[in-house]
Enzyme design. Sequence first.
Site, short mmCIF file in Angstrom:
data_model
loop_
_atom_site.label_atom_id
_atom_site.label_comp_id
_atom_site.label_asym_id
_atom_site.label_seq_id
_atom_site.Cartn_x
_atom_site.Cartn_y
_atom_site.Cartn_z
N ASP A 245 26.37 40.04 80.89
CA ASP A 245 27.35 40.77 81.68
C ASP A 245 26.66 41.54 82.79
O ASP A 245 26.98 42.71 83.05
CB ASP A 245 28.17 41.73 80.80
CG ASP A 245 29.41 42.25 81.51
OD1 ASP A 245 29.95 43.29 81.09
OD2 ASP A 245 29.81 41.63 82.53
N LYS B 65 26.00 42.85 86.26
CA LYS B 65 26.84 43.09 87.45
C LYS B 65 26.40 44.43 88.03
O LYS B 65 25.78 45.25 87.33
CB LYS B 65 28.32 43.12 87.06
CG LYS B 65 28.65 44.11 85.95
CD LYS B 65 30.09 43.99 85.49
CE LYS B 65 30.38 44.96 84.35
NZ LYS B 65 31.74 44.86 83.84
N ASN C 223 26.68 47.63 86.09
CA ASN C 223 25.78 47.87 84.95
C ASN C 223 24.32 48.04 85.37
O ASN C 223 23.44 48.12 84.53
CB ASN C 223 25.88 46.70 83.95
CG ASN C 223 27.16 46.75 83.16
OD1 ASN C 223 27.77 47.82 83.04
ND2 ASN C 223 27.59 45.63 82.64
N ASP D 108 24.40 48.52 79.17
CA ASP D 108 25.52 47.83 78.55
C ASP D 108 25.18 46.46 77.97
O ASP D 108 25.44 45.42 78.57
CB ASP D 108 26.71 47.71 79.51
CG ASP D 108 28.01 47.58 78.71
OD1 ASP D 108 29.08 47.79 79.27
OD2 ASP D 108 27.91 47.29 77.49
N THR E 294 32.00 39.37 83.37
CA THR E 294 33.06 39.87 84.24
C THR E 294 33.34 38.80 85.27
O THR E 294 32.42 38.15 85.74
CB THR E 294 32.56 41.17 84.91
OG1 THR E 294 32.31 42.09 83.87
CG2 THR E 294 33.59 41.71 85.89
N1 CKG Z 1 28.58 51.45 78.15
C1 CKG Z 1 27.42 52.07 78.16
O1 CKG Z 1 26.56 51.82 77.31
C2 CKG Z 1 27.18 53.05 79.23
N2 CKG Z 1 28.14 53.40 80.11
N3 CKG Z 1 27.61 54.29 80.96
C3 CKG Z 1 28.40 54.80 82.08
C4 CKG Z 1 29.02 53.63 82.81
C5 CKG Z 1 29.82 54.06 83.99
C6 CKG Z 1 30.44 52.82 84.64
N4 CKG Z 1 29.44 51.84 84.99
C7 CKG Z 1 28.58 51.45 83.91
C8 CKG Z 1 27.95 52.65 83.24
C9 CKG Z 1 26.32 54.55 80.64
C10 CKG Z 1 26.02 53.78 79.53
C11 CKG Z 1 24.66 53.72 78.93
C12 CKG Z 1 23.85 54.94 79.24
C13 CKG Z 1 24.11 55.54 80.58
C14 CKG Z 1 23.13 56.32 81.20
N5 CKG Z 1 23.38 56.94 82.37
C15 CKG Z 1 24.60 56.79 82.95
N6 CKG Z 1 24.75 57.45 84.10
C16 CKG Z 1 25.79 57.65 84.91
C17 CKG Z 1 25.65 58.58 85.99
C18 CKG Z 1 26.66 58.81 86.86
C19 CKG Z 1 27.94 58.12 86.74
C20 CKG Z 1 28.04 57.16 85.65
C21 CKG Z 1 27.01 56.92 84.77
N7 CKG Z 1 25.59 56.06 82.40
C22 CKG Z 1 25.36 55.42 81.23
#
Ligand code: CKG
Length: 305
Positions: free
Chosen positions: A140, A142, A145, A158, A191
């Site tokens: 996935d 993209k 991510n 992710d 996606t």
């Molecule tokens: N699903 C996940 O594991 C995950 N989701 N996010 C936020 C998502 C926001 C939409 N796009 C994909 C990522 C995270 C993680 C891992 C761990 C992780 C670590 N740092 C951030 N940092 C961010 C900083 C600013 C805005 C959004 C995320 N975000 C994540």
Amino acid sequence: MNSTEAKKPSKKTPNDFLFGKVIGEGSYSTVYLAKEISTGKEFAIKVLEKKHIMRERKTQYVMREKEVLMKVNHQFFIRLYYTFQDNDRLYFVLSYARNGELLDFLHKVSSFDEECSKFYTAEIVSALEYLHGLGIIHRDLKPENILLSDEMHIQITDFGSAKILKKGNDFQEGESSEPVQPTRKNSFVGTAHYVSPEVLTSKSTYYSSDLWALGCIVYQLLSGEPPFRGSHEYQIFQKITKLEYEFPDGFKPVARDLVEKLLVLDPTKRLGCEEMGGYGTLKAHKYFEGIKWETLGERKPPDII
Ligand SMILES: NC(=O)c1nn(CC2CCNCC2)c2c1CCc1cnc(N=C3C=CCC=C3)nc1-2
């Protein structure tokens, strides 16, 4: 415990952290920005509701994500520090990528210049070479991510759709002779814009399914849009399986050549896959002229302007 035995760090609990804003929400998880009370260090904590996971039959996906996160230890990937649980929830304590999504930076400037595109494409190639070397397919990949660290290096996240091809044996490097069947029949993983034709048609996945996504991302960094677009998923899928896309005016020939060698319908004919000579041939492409692969992660990333 006698004085010579190493003190095992105690298992963390939710009470060791101050939970802040929500930074991400999935179908069965919520990701919070959190601060560890004892050190003040910031983390992203992914919280998964046990009841919801079981009701949605997602246990195997969660277990696989944890397995992949425990295997992956590389600068260009989000790191798993701790896991713990309470009666109702599972907690994955992950590195916090302060600068968010690569996609947000792309939207701010419409499209990247050649230096930025080359740098970030090279970091993604380097990350995929490491991941595939572990026998893991992301499935996935993209721009959403591909997160960015404090220093603006990539941190891919992710692994909820990831597939592990090797189980610790001396499995032959690179492509599996047999395509990997996804865990559920008729379920494509990924996606729409970045999903590869083989996942859409034969429900199979190869390492080079990630190379297809890479081709889509290179095109998008340089043009601002993914190559396969449409108002509905079905329309996008049609264009993917027919390899129906065009390059905008001004798309540089060397970049076009790279994209054309990645967006190949046959997954065994994509630049960088085992059958085509592996990552050495991809990294040797003229598009990456001037890239010092061994020190990418130490280099100051170019400003995104
Ligand atoms: N699903 C996940 O594991 C995950 N989701 N996010 C936020 C998502 C926001 C939409 N796009 C994909 C990522 C995270 C993680 C891992 C761990 C992780 C670590 N740092 C951030 N940092 C961010 C900083 C600013 C805005 C959004 C995320 N975000 C994540």
